[in-house]
Design a protein around this motif. Structure first.
Motif, PDB file in Angstrom:
ATOM      1  N   TYR A  16       0.304  -1.097  -0.452  1.00  0.00           N
ATOM      2  CA  TYR A  16       0.400  -0.013   0.064  1.00  0.00           C
ATOM      3  C   TYR A  16       1.181   1.328   0.014  1.00  0.00           C
ATOM      4  O   TYR A  16       0.730   2.431  -0.319  1.00  0.00           O
ATOM      5  CB  TYR A  16      -1.183   0.371   0.663  1.00  0.00           C
ATOM      6  CG  TYR A  16       0.048  -0.021   2.479  1.00  0.00           C
ATOM      7  CD1 TYR A  16       0.373   1.113   3.470  1.00  0.00           C
ATOM      8  CD2 TYR A  16       0.280  -0.940   3.319  1.00  0.00           C
ATOM      9  CE1 TYR A  16       0.694   1.589   4.332  1.00  0.00           C
ATOM     10  CE2 TYR A  16       0.672  -1.055   4.383  1.00  0.00           C
ATOM     11  CZ  TYR A  16       0.768   0.540   4.788  1.00  0.00           C
ATOM     12  OH  TYR A  16       1.798   0.358   6.676  1.00  0.00           O
ATOM     13  N   TYR A  25       2.725  -1.167 -11.199  1.00  0.00           N
ATOM     14  CA  TYR A  25       1.477  -1.154 -11.198  1.00  0.00           C
ATOM     15  C   TYR A  25       2.068  -0.085 -12.207  1.00  0.00           C
ATOM     16  O   TYR A  25       0.870  -0.744 -13.402  1.00  0.00           O
ATOM     17  CB  TYR A  25       0.994  -0.473  -9.894  1.00  0.00           C
ATOM     18  CG  TYR A  25      -0.089  -1.773  -9.458  1.00  0.00           C
ATOM     19  CD1 TYR A  25      -1.160  -2.317  -9.964  1.00  0.00           C
ATOM     20  CD2 TYR A  25       0.383  -2.305  -8.422  1.00  0.00           C
ATOM     21  CE1 TYR A  25      -1.506  -3.554  -9.118  1.00  0.00           C
ATOM     22  CE2 TYR A  25      -0.227  -3.275  -7.362  1.00  0.00           C
ATOM     23  CZ  TYR A  25      -1.503  -3.737  -7.979  1.00  0.00           C
ATOM     24  OH  TYR A  25      -2.031  -4.796  -7.477  1.00  0.00           O
ATOM     25  N   ALA A  61      -6.589  -4.835  -6.708  1.00  0.00           N
ATOM     26  CA  ALA A  61      -6.513  -5.591  -5.158  1.00  0.00           C
ATOM     27  C   ALA A  61      -6.063  -4.605  -3.677  1.00  0.00           C
ATOM     28  O   ALA A  61      -6.053  -3.904  -4.013  1.00  0.00           O
ATOM     29  CB  ALA A  61      -4.695  -6.685  -5.472  1.00  0.00           C
ATOM     30  N   ASN A  62      -6.577  -5.254  -2.575  1.00  0.00           N
ATOM     31  CA  ASN A  62      -6.457  -4.585  -1.611  1.00  0.00           C
ATOM     32  C   ASN A  62      -4.949  -4.689  -0.951  1.00  0.00           C
ATOM     33  O   ASN A  62      -4.252  -5.780  -0.807  1.00  0.00           O
ATOM     34  CB  ASN A  62      -7.514  -5.294  -0.510  1.00  0.00           C
ATOM     35  CG  ASN A  62      -7.062  -5.136   1.502  1.00  0.00           C
ATOM     36  OD1 ASN A  62      -6.643  -3.530   1.326  1.00  0.00           O
ATOM     37  ND2 ASN A  62      -7.685  -5.083   1.888  1.00  0.00           N
ATOM     38  N   LEU A  63      -4.185  -3.495  -1.232  1.00  0.00           N
ATOM     39  CA  LEU A  63      -2.728  -3.758  -1.304  1.00  0.00           C
ATOM     40  C   LEU A  63      -2.476  -3.853   0.603  1.00  0.00           C
ATOM     41  O   LEU A  63      -1.254  -3.475   0.182  1.00  0.00           O
ATOM     42  CB  LEU A  63      -2.393  -2.228  -2.163  1.00  0.00           C
ATOM     43  CG  LEU A  63      -2.697  -2.637  -3.608  1.00  0.00           C
ATOM     44  CD1 LEU A  63      -1.739  -0.912  -3.641  1.00  0.00           C
ATOM     45  CD2 LEU A  63      -2.050  -3.261  -3.411  1.00  0.00           C
ATOM     46  N   TRP A  68      -1.918  -9.158  -3.491  1.00  0.00           N
ATOM     47  CA  TRP A  68      -1.964  -7.920  -4.643  1.00  0.00           C
ATOM     48  C   TRP A  68      -1.085  -8.538  -6.246  1.00  0.00           C
ATOM     49  O   TRP A  68      -0.776  -8.277  -7.229  1.00  0.00           O
ATOM     50  CB  TRP A  68      -1.516  -6.648  -4.260  1.00  0.00           C
ATOM     51  CG  TRP A  68      -0.727  -6.691  -3.791  1.00  0.00           C
ATOM     52  CD1 TRP A  68       0.566  -6.944  -2.560  1.00  0.00           C
ATOM     53  CD2 TRP A  68       1.112  -6.364  -3.769  1.00  0.00           C
ATOM     54  NE1 TRP A  68       1.218  -7.006  -2.037  1.00  0.00           N
ATOM     55  CE2 TRP A  68       2.034  -7.473  -3.777  1.00  0.00           C
ATOM     56  CE3 TRP A  68       1.256  -6.443  -5.647  1.00  0.00           C
ATOM     57  CZ2 TRP A  68       3.374  -7.065  -3.928  1.00  0.00           C
ATOM     58  CZ3 TRP A  68       3.001  -6.647  -6.247  1.00  0.00           C
ATOM     59  CH2 TRP A  68       3.974  -6.540  -5.328  1.00  0.00           C
ATOM     60  N   TRP A  69      -0.096  -9.738  -6.031  1.00  0.00           N
ATOM     61  CA  TRP A  69      -0.020 -10.378  -7.347  1.00  0.00           C
ATOM     62  C   TRP A  69      -0.106 -11.899  -7.177  1.00  0.00           C
ATOM     63  O   TRP A  69      -0.459 -12.950  -6.310  1.00  0.00           O
ATOM     64  CB  TRP A  69       1.880  -9.917  -7.045  1.00  0.00           C
ATOM     65  CG  TRP A  69       2.358 -10.872  -5.529  1.00  0.00           C
ATOM     66  CD1 TRP A  69       2.122 -10.510  -4.279  1.00  0.00           C
ATOM     67  CD2 TRP A  69       3.008 -11.753  -5.501  1.00  0.00           C
ATOM     68  NE1 TRP A  69       2.793 -11.560  -3.577  1.00  0.00           N
ATOM     69  CE2 TRP A  69       3.822 -12.306  -4.908  1.00  0.00           C
ATOM     70  CE3 TRP A  69       3.271 -12.542  -6.703  1.00  0.00           C
ATOM     71  CZ2 TRP A  69       4.003 -13.424  -3.830  1.00  0.00           C
ATOM     72  CZ3 TRP A  69       4.792 -14.112  -6.302  1.00  0.00           C
ATOM     73  CH2 TRP A  69       4.437 -13.883  -5.062  1.00  0.00           C
TER      74      TRP A  69
END
Length: 318
Positions: A16, A25, A61-63, A68-69
């Motif tokens: 995040y 990203y 995605a929720n960082l 997220w990956w």
């Protein structure tokens, strides 16, 4: 474009707020392919190879979580020269293993690998020591392991900051006031009884307004810095030490420092640099894994990661 990131374990990244994740990203948004490896997985076998894993970042995605990956395919043994770009984002400390990695990256460049920042540039620009080359922009500074010499510097300036040369995130930084009762003990601790070199700088009172991180990408300064403002009663503004990050436009002095150093550092192979400035004084030149992309982007109209990718594409297209 295939881009390899050399990072600490991906599961340790705080996505995040992590600048490396922001780069990933931004690259993915432009259709580029992402690969990761760790410092321990670099090796020489004629040329420089690494154990690499292709990944995808997940939009939306929720960082705050680790999801997220995702991996793509299996682990491969890959020549660094086969990637369009290799981005070194291993965090300090700058120890001998890091130095060995820089040598490996420099060797890989001989076979065509495109490394950012280059191995030799990182090896020859220690983050604390590099400021001594630009003394016109620094507060009075002493680099020494001689405790008597450091004490004399302290006596001369009355209020100084001392720090190890290989720390990060504000670790090991002490402010020594004029009547510091623990002066000898602190210097013994930091220099390991006079066997390790440290840095001493005259204290800069403007730290209360923030330790400013100025990002320079491909010789161009991002127009906003992140002022990392210390907690009440703290000397250190580092975010890792509890500092509060406030984005603000570069001042006239900030621009002077950035524009003076930027072309010199770019010419030396430093594509991404984080200049630390307190008040009117340059305090560090960060070249290993400069941060603050996310905070600046969130608080301003300038997308730092997108600018990074734009500049990377520009360099690689030449």
């Amino acid at each position: 474009m295939q881009v390899l990131f050399i990072i600490d374990s991906i599961d340790t990244l705080k996505a995040y707020k992590d600048s490396t994740v922001a780069m990933m990203y931004a690259l993915s948004a432009k259709g580029h392919e992402l690969f990761i490896t760790e410092q321990k997985d670099l090796y020489i076998n004629g040329q420089v190879f690494a154990k690499t894993q292709a990944i995808q970042v997940i939009d939306g995605a929720n960082l705050e979580e680790h999801s997220w990956w995702q991996e793509v395919g299996s682990v491969q043994e890959t020549n660094l020269a086969d990637f369009d770009a290799v981005i070194m984002r291993k965090d300090p400390p700058f120890n001998m293993e890091y130095a060995y990695s820089c040598h490996l990256l420099a060797y890989a460049e001989k076979f065509g690998a495109k490394v950012f920042n280059t191995g030799i540039a990182m090896l020859t620009h220690p983050e604390k020591l590099s400021i001594t080359e630009f003394s016109q922009f620094t507060s009075p500074t002493l680099v020494s392991k001689d405790m008597a010499r450091i004490k004399a510097f302290h006596q001369q300036h009355g209020d100084v900051v001392v720090k190890p040369l290989d720390g990060m995130g504000g670790m090991g930084i002490f402010r020594l006031g004029a009547q510091e009762p623990n002066l000898s003990s602190i210097l013994e601790l930091l220099t390991k009884n006079g066997t390790e070199t440290i840095m001493a700088q005259r204290y800069i009172p403007e730290i209360v307004k923030g330790d400013k991180r100025i990002l320079v990408i491909n010789g161009q300064a991002v127009p906003y810095c992140l002022a990392r403002i210390p907690l009440a009663g703290e000397t250190r503004g580092n975010l890792a030490a509890g500092g509060r990050g406030v984005a603000q436009p570069l001042s006239e002095r900030d621009w002077e420092i950035a524009n003076s150093l930027a072309p010199i550092l770019r010419e030396r192979g430093l594509f991404l640099v984080g200049l630390d400035v307190i008040g009117d004084y340059l305090t560090e030149v960060n070249v290993t894994s400069p941060t603050c992309f996310v905070e600046i982007t969130q608080q301003t109209d300038f997308d730092v990661a997108a600018f990074f990718v734009e500049q990377l594409e520009q360099v690689l297209s030449k």
